[in-house]
Design a protein around this motif. Structure first.
Motif, PDB file in Angstrom:
ATOM      1  N   TYR A   1      -4.211   1.928  -5.790  1.00  0.00           N
ATOM      2  CA  TYR A   1      -4.048   0.764  -4.913  1.00  0.00           C
ATOM      3  C   TYR A   1      -5.138  -0.283  -5.131  1.00  0.00           C
ATOM      4  O   TYR A   1      -4.862  -1.489  -5.214  1.00  0.00           O
TER       5      TYR A   1
ATOM      6  N   SER B   1      -6.780   6.962  -0.445  1.00  0.00           N
ATOM      7  CA  SER B   1      -6.768   5.505  -0.415  1.00  0.00           C
ATOM      8  C   SER B   1      -7.706   5.128   0.719  1.00  0.00           C
ATOM      9  O   SER B   1      -7.412   5.373   1.893  1.00  0.00           O
TER      10      SER B   1
ATOM     11  N   ARG C   1       0.824  -1.206   0.000  1.00  0.00           N
ATOM     12  CA  ARG C   1       0.000   0.000   0.000  1.00  0.00           C
ATOM     13  C   ARG C   1       0.860   1.259   0.000  1.00  0.00           C
ATOM     14  O   ARG C   1       0.495   2.275  -0.620  1.00  0.00           O
TER      15      ARG C   1
ATOM     16  N   PRO D   1      -8.897   0.063   4.284  1.00  0.00           N
ATOM     17  CA  PRO D   1      -8.767  -1.307   3.786  1.00  0.00           C
ATOM     18  C   PRO D   1      -9.975  -2.186   4.101  1.00  0.00           C
ATOM     19  O   PRO D   1     -10.319  -3.075   3.313  1.00  0.00           O
TER      20      PRO D   1
END
Length: 377
Positions: free
Chosen positions: A122, A92, A39, A95
């Motif tokens: 990503y 980003s 990442r 997750p």
């Protein structure tokens, strides 16, 4: 935030273990993708917002790699670009949300995927890890972001097709996609996406504050349920646009207008109602101001030029001031009335049918139980 180790592989393993333990990541193939894709290769400098304190912390991998890596491999959204007003326009994302969406997408080798919103690149890298470069196309409105993502993807060995353009138009000219995934928020599902998705293909998109998973039918329509709460940055149509801040919304509602006394429905601050309101009225921005002399609701719709503010009086009513062609408070309270009468449904009880011409119909529990057509956006 400090790191106990600067070993990227160890931190990735810790993140994957956490995503598995928290129930966001189940499939071994996506566990391998999160373990295999760095990442930190897609961010150099970034900002993390703490909503509990309202503070922003800046990280720089070159200046303090340990602290920055700890942030990179925490379940945090990494803000990488801000507009002139300080609102994030690229990031980003967390997750956990990425993992949830990749599993909801039910994508497998042999499928072709169109990603709307390239961002850092990503998520495209995770897709490439599982499907191969040839299967992934990603589009973003910002040419600079696209070129930056292209460079970073190449540096870690990936080469998906990247395009600078308006994601709402999709990417035509090839055989239909098996999957479309949007990593930005949209007011409505574009009809172009239905035309570019094969029969049986899946579209996963954020509307309002929820994800909806649609399956395209033989007649060109698409339908499916809302699956999870989620909120992405809205799709940009103009790179120079500046998002409204809470201060802007309050200022827009602080004007002379038509004054009335109106009912104050129950549950206005409930998350599920806020989600429903954002789905039905995607261009209406709402904030609640908490003052010593009581709360105030401020609403504005920059598309129609309408606005409203309401101050509860403590007796299930509010003093309301409105302006513009639409009565935003009446829209909200009418919707709240239906939601209360329907038993305060969570978004997962709601579904959506999108016609081939782009018309949207919201339903409750099953498509045969329509709630309302959604206004065009």
């Amino acid at each position: 935030m400090t790191a106990t180790t600067t070993d990227s592989a160890a931190l990735r393993a810790q993140l994957v273990n956490r995503l598995v333990a928290d129930g966001f990541l189940h499939e071994p193939r996506w566990q391998r993708a999160f373990l295999g894709v760095l990442r930190e290769a897609f961010v150099e400098q970034f900002t993390v917002h703490d909503p509990a304190t309202g503070t922003y912390t800046r990280y720089d991998l070159a200046a303090d790699r340990g602290a920055a890596l700890a942030a990179v491999y925490s379940d945090l959204s990494l803000l990488t670009q801000l507009d002139a007003g300080g609102t994030a326009t690229s990031s980003s994302t967390t997750p956990s949300l990425m993992a949830l969406m990749l599993e909801r997408l039910a994508v497998h080798p042999g499928h072709r995927v169109l990603e709307i919103g390239t961002g850092t690149g990503y998520n495209a890298a995770l897709l490439c890890h599982e499907l191969g470069d040839h299967a992934v196309t990603s589009i973003d409105i910002d040419p600079a972001l696209v070129e930056q993502a292209r460079t970073r993807l190449a540096e870690v060995g990936y080469g998906p097709r990247l395009i600078a353009g308006d994601g709402a138009l999709g990417v035509a000219g090839a055989r239909p996609y098996d999957r479309i995934i949007a990593t930005c928020g949209l007011p409505r599902v574009p009809a172009a996406w239905l035309a570019q998705t094969r029969e049986g293909g899946i579209i996963l998109v954020n509307l309002g504050f929820a994800l909806v998973r649609l399956t395209v039918a033989a007649d060109g329509t698409a339908g499916g349920r809302f699956t999870d709460y989620a909120a992405f940055m809205p799709r940009r149509t103009n790179l120079d646009d500046t998002a409204l801040t809470a201060r802007d919304i309050i200022a827009a509602a602080d004007r002379d207008g038509t004054i009335c006394r109106a009912p104050l429905p129950d549950g206005l601050d409930e998350r599920s109602l806020q989600c429903l309101h954002a789905i039905v009225h995607p261009h209406v921005h709402k904030v609640v101001v908490h003052n010593d002399d009581g709360d105030m609701y401020a609403l504005t719709d920059p598309v129609s030029g309408s606005w409203a503010r309401a101050r509860p009086d403590g007796n299930a009513n509010a003093t309301v001031v409105t302006g513009g062609p639409r009565d935003l408070w009446a829209d909200l309270t009418t919707l709240a009335g239906w939601w209360n009468e329907a038993g305060r449904p969570e978004p997962t009880r709601l579904g959506l049918t999108v016609a081939s011409d782009g018309a949207h119909e919201l339903w409750l529990d099953r498509p045969e139980q329509p709630v309302m057509p959604l206004p065009p956006a």
